[in-house]
Scaffold this motif. Structure first.
Motif, PDB file in Angstrom:
ATOM      1  N   UNK A  26       5.079   1.202  42.564  1.00  0.00           N
ATOM      2  CA  UNK A  26       4.633   1.715  41.271  1.00  0.00           C
ATOM      3  C   UNK A  26       5.710   2.578  40.635  1.00  0.00           C
ATOM      4  N   UNK A  27       6.427   3.348  41.446  1.00  0.00           N
ATOM      5  CA  UNK A  27       7.524   4.176  40.919  1.00  0.00           C
ATOM      6  C   UNK A  27       8.613   3.296  40.302  1.00  0.00           C
ATOM      7  N   UNK A  28       8.917   2.174  40.945  1.00  0.00           N
ATOM      8  CA  UNK A  28       9.895   1.247  40.374  1.00  0.00           C
ATOM      9  C   UNK A  28       9.422   0.718  39.028  1.00  0.00           C
ATOM     10  N   UNK A  29       8.127   0.486  38.906  1.00  0.00           N
ATOM     11  CA  UNK A  29       7.570  -0.049  37.658  1.00  0.00           C
ATOM     12  C   UNK A  29       7.580   1.003  36.551  1.00  0.00           C
ATOM     13  N   UNK A  30       7.265   2.261  36.899  1.00  0.00           N
ATOM     14  CA  UNK A  30       7.102   3.311  35.890  1.00  0.00           C
ATOM     15  C   UNK A  30       8.399   4.049  35.562  1.00  0.00           C
ATOM     16  N   UNK A  31       9.325   4.086  36.508  1.00  0.00           N
ATOM     17  CA  UNK A  31      10.570   4.818  36.287  1.00  0.00           C
ATOM     18  C   UNK A  31      10.455   6.314  36.486  1.00  0.00           C
ATOM     19  N   UNK A  32       9.394   6.757  37.158  1.00  0.00           N
ATOM     20  CA  UNK A  32       9.201   8.176  37.470  1.00  0.00           C
ATOM     21  C   UNK A  32       8.713   8.278  38.917  1.00  0.00           C
ATOM     22  N   UNK A  33       8.830   9.468  39.528  1.00  0.00           N
ATOM     23  CA  UNK A  33       8.355   9.605  40.909  1.00  0.00           C
ATOM     24  C   UNK A  33       6.843   9.387  41.024  1.00  0.00           C
ATOM     25  N   UNK A  34       6.442   8.704  42.098  1.00  0.00           N
ATOM     26  CA  UNK A  34       5.029   8.496  42.420  1.00  0.00           C
ATOM     27  C   UNK A  34       4.838   8.920  43.874  1.00  0.00           C
ATOM     28  N   UNK A  35       3.876   9.796  44.114  1.00  0.00           N
ATOM     29  CA  UNK A  35       3.591  10.228  45.479  1.00  0.00           C
ATOM     30  C   UNK A  35       2.141   9.894  45.818  1.00  0.00           C
ATOM     31  N   UNK A  36       1.894   9.401  47.030  1.00  0.00           N
ATOM     32  CA  UNK A  36       0.509   9.161  47.443  1.00  0.00           C
ATOM     33  C   UNK A  36      -0.167  10.456  47.849  1.00  0.00           C
ATOM     34  N   UNK A  37      -1.453  10.571  47.546  1.00  0.00           N
ATOM     35  CA  UNK A  37      -2.263  11.710  47.968  1.00  0.00           C
ATOM     36  C   UNK A  37      -3.655  11.184  48.270  1.00  0.00           C
ATOM     37  N   UNK A  38      -4.463  12.018  48.945  1.00  0.00           N
ATOM     38  CA  UNK A  38      -5.673  11.468  49.551  1.00  0.00           C
ATOM     39  C   UNK A  38      -6.906  12.331  49.282  1.00  0.00           C
ATOM     40  N   UNK A  39      -8.038  11.638  49.251  1.00  0.00           N
ATOM     41  CA  UNK A  39      -9.308  12.327  49.034  1.00  0.00           C
ATOM     42  C   UNK A  39      -9.861  12.911  50.324  1.00  0.00           C
ATOM     43  N   UNK A  40      -9.483  12.330  51.480  1.00  0.00           N
ATOM     44  CA  UNK A  40      -9.987  12.825  52.756  1.00  0.00           C
ATOM     45  C   UNK A  40      -9.108  12.316  53.883  1.00  0.00           C
ATOM     46  N   UNK A  41      -9.206  12.947  55.039  1.00  0.00           N
ATOM     47  CA  UNK A  41      -8.643  12.465  56.312  1.00  0.00           C
ATOM     48  C   UNK A  41      -7.120  12.453  56.387  1.00  0.00           C
ATOM     49  N   UNK A  42      -6.423  12.781  55.313  1.00  0.00           N
ATOM     50  CA  UNK A  42      -4.964  12.754  55.332  1.00  0.00           C
ATOM     51  C   UNK A  42      -4.439  13.741  54.290  1.00  0.00           C
ATOM     52  N   UNK A  43      -3.174  14.072  54.405  1.00  0.00           N
ATOM     53  CA  UNK A  43      -2.531  15.009  53.485  1.00  0.00           C
ATOM     54  C   UNK A  43      -1.317  14.318  52.852  1.00  0.00           C
ATOM     55  N   UNK A  44      -0.938  14.776  51.637  1.00  0.00           N
ATOM     56  CA  UNK A  44      -1.533  15.877  50.868  1.00  0.00           C
ATOM     57  C   UNK A  44      -2.776  15.433  50.112  1.00  0.00           C
ATOM     58  N   UNK A  45      -3.559  16.398  49.674  1.00  0.00           N
ATOM     59  CA  UNK A  45      -4.650  16.116  48.756  1.00  0.00           C
ATOM     60  C   UNK A  45      -4.080  15.944  47.358  1.00  0.00           C
ATOM     61  N   UNK A  46      -4.881  15.456  46.450  1.00  0.00           N
ATOM     62  CA  UNK A  46      -4.413  15.287  45.074  1.00  0.00           C
ATOM     63  C   UNK A  46      -4.040  16.627  44.453  1.00  0.00           C
TER      64      UNK A  46
END
Length: 274
Positions: A179-199
């Motif tokens: 998605x970062x390649x498509x948008x040209x800006x940084x994209x980081x994954x974040x999670x609603x539960x069970x993993x970090x970071x949160x949104x």
């Protein structure tokens, strides 16, 4: 009237004299497609899944397409498989990454049935998911940064459900990279539960680096509590869930076709992720 009588006769033919449902007749030469959804108490989720099933059927007329849920909604996957009897079927998880449901729940339910099952990989990561994520962001108001200064102030959080399985995080990171390649800006994954970071943590991390124009991309198949909570944390725009986008229906069939090309004796669940 003749058409209605024919439909009624067809439906009655699936029920035996003792009231039990007979196995659905197989389509000649092709395995059935069983779309496996997680299940949710949110009625919007069930409506979205049914809309996606309808799209898949429209794209592949004549292919028997069935739905089964892991929990919470009917039909449950064991019931769907029981209705298929000893037919051959390809199970396509409506899940976005590898994890416990893909590796354990779905194979165990299939093993407890008489279905000759093959297992497709989860939907993500894949370029068709990125197409859908991008279009949902555009629908929410996304515009490509028009200057270098604007680009340096922009970021995207890919909001996912989360899992304790490390493979799920690997898959989410790969989708974020695409998605970062498509948008040209940084994209980081974040999670609603069970993993970090949160949104909220990911949003704060962007802000600490001077990126205050932050969008949230919803890496959820349908509306629900987690998707809503993640969207509420967006400081700028929040995209809607993936939903029954046409690209999602094409991706379901792509995963089905991938599994269909592999000899049945060699298919195992969740070994591939791209």
């Amino acid at each position: 009237m003749n058409r209605i009588s024919s439909q009624l006769a067809s439906q009655l033919s699936l029920v035996s004299f003792d009231g039990a449902r007979r196995p659905t007749p197989p389509a000649p030469g092709r395995p059935a497609l069983v779309l496996v959804a997680h299940g949710s108490r949110d009625p919007r989720t069930l409506a979205t899944v049914h809309a996606l099933v309808d799209r898949v059927r429209e794209l592949r007329p004549g292919l028997p397409v069935h739905l089964g849920h892991i929990e919470l909604n009917e039909p449950l996957l064991p019931d769907t498989l029981a209705a298929l009897g000893d037919q051959e079927a390809i199970l396509v998880p409506l899940l976005l990454s590898r994890g416990y449901h893909v590796k354990q729940d779905i194979p165990q339910m299939a093993a407890a049935s008489r279905v000759r099952a093959r297992f497709a990989t989860p939907l993500g990561p894949h370029s068709l998911l990125v197409d859908t994520l991008y279009e949902r962001l555009v629908e929410a108001g996304w515009q490509t940064p028009s200057s270098e200064a604007e680009r340096r102030s922009t970021g995207v959080v890919l909001a996912a459900a989360g899992s304790r399985d490390p493979d799920a995080a690997v898959d989410a990171r790969r989708t974020a990279e695409l998605l970062a390649e498509r948008l040209g800006v940084p994209v980081v994954p974040a999670y609603a539960s069970a993993a970090a970071p949160t949104v909220p943590q990911a949003v704060r991390a962007f802000a600490e680096r001077g990126r205050h124009r932050v969008a949230v991309a919803s890496y959820f198949t349908a509306p629900g509590r987690f998707a809503t909570e993640c969207a509420d944390a967006a400081p700028w725009i929040a995209a809607g869930p993936l939903g029954a986008h046409p690209a999602m229906a094409r991706l379901v069939l792509h995963r089905y076709d991938e599994a269909a090309r592999v000899p049945a004796a060699t298919t195992e669940p969740a070994l591939a992720s791209a």
